[in-house]
Design a protein around this motif. Structure first.
Motif, PDB file in Angstrom:
ATOM      1  N   PHE A  34       0.822  -1.208   0.000  1.00  0.00           N
ATOM      2  CA  PHE A  34       0.000   0.000   0.000  1.00  0.00           C
ATOM      3  C   PHE A  34       0.859   1.262   0.000  1.00  0.00           C
ATOM      4  O   PHE A  34       0.529   2.246  -0.662  1.00  0.00           O
ATOM      5  N   LEU A  35       1.979   1.250   0.713  1.00  0.00           N
ATOM      6  CA  LEU A  35       2.884   2.394   0.714  1.00  0.00           C
ATOM      7  C   LEU A  35       3.472   2.613  -0.675  1.00  0.00           C
ATOM      8  O   LEU A  35       3.543   3.743  -1.157  1.00  0.00           O
ATOM      9  N   ALA A  40       3.578   5.839  -5.623  1.00  0.00           N
ATOM     10  CA  ALA A  40       3.576   5.814  -7.080  1.00  0.00           C
ATOM     11  C   ALA A  40       2.390   6.565  -7.683  1.00  0.00           C
ATOM     12  O   ALA A  40       2.370   6.801  -8.893  1.00  0.00           O
ATOM     13  N   ASP A  41       1.424   6.971  -6.860  1.00  0.00           N
ATOM     14  CA  ASP A  41       0.228   7.652  -7.355  1.00  0.00           C
ATOM     15  C   ASP A  41       0.566   9.093  -7.692  1.00  0.00           C
ATOM     16  O   ASP A  41       0.738   9.933  -6.813  1.00  0.00           O
ATOM     17  N   THR A  47      -3.520  17.214  -5.224  1.00  0.00           N
ATOM     18  CA  THR A  47      -4.439  17.352  -4.105  1.00  0.00           C
ATOM     19  C   THR A  47      -4.198  18.664  -3.380  1.00  0.00           C
ATOM     20  O   THR A  47      -3.076  19.019  -3.064  1.00  0.00           O
ATOM     21  N   GLY A  48      -5.262  19.415  -3.179  1.00  0.00           N
ATOM     22  CA  GLY A  48      -5.176  20.669  -2.455  1.00  0.00           C
ATOM     23  C   GLY A  48      -4.882  21.871  -3.324  1.00  0.00           C
ATOM     24  O   GLY A  48      -4.894  22.993  -2.848  1.00  0.00           O
ATOM     25  N   ARG A  49      -4.637  21.678  -4.580  1.00  0.00           N
ATOM     26  CA  ARG A  49      -4.389  22.797  -5.491  1.00  0.00           C
ATOM     27  C   ARG A  49      -5.693  23.177  -6.182  1.00  0.00           C
ATOM     28  O   ARG A  49      -6.525  22.319  -6.441  1.00  0.00           O
TER      29      ARG A  49
END
Length: 57
Positions: A34-35, A40-41, A47-49
């Motif tokens: 999962f890490l 890699a995403d 996000t947040g922009r």
């Protein structure tokens, strides 16, 4: 659901410490996966922009 399935697969009435060790190893491998997927995403950097305006004036 995944945690319940892993617990049922690795822990039984007679599993003892070995079952707990196998469950811990499975959880370490799953968390590493999962890490890796999270790192890699590439969409996370957006996000947040604020959204860019795609319409040219």
């Amino acid at each position: 659901m995944g945690a319940a399935a892993a617990g049922g697969a690795f822990l039984s009435a007679r599993s003892g410490a070995a079952g707990l060790h196998h469950l811990a190893l499975f959880m370490l491998v799953a968390s590493g996966l999962f890490l890796t997927l999270t790192l890699a995403d590439r969409s996370l950097c957006l996000t947040g922009r604020p959204a860019r305006d795609t319409v040219s004036a």
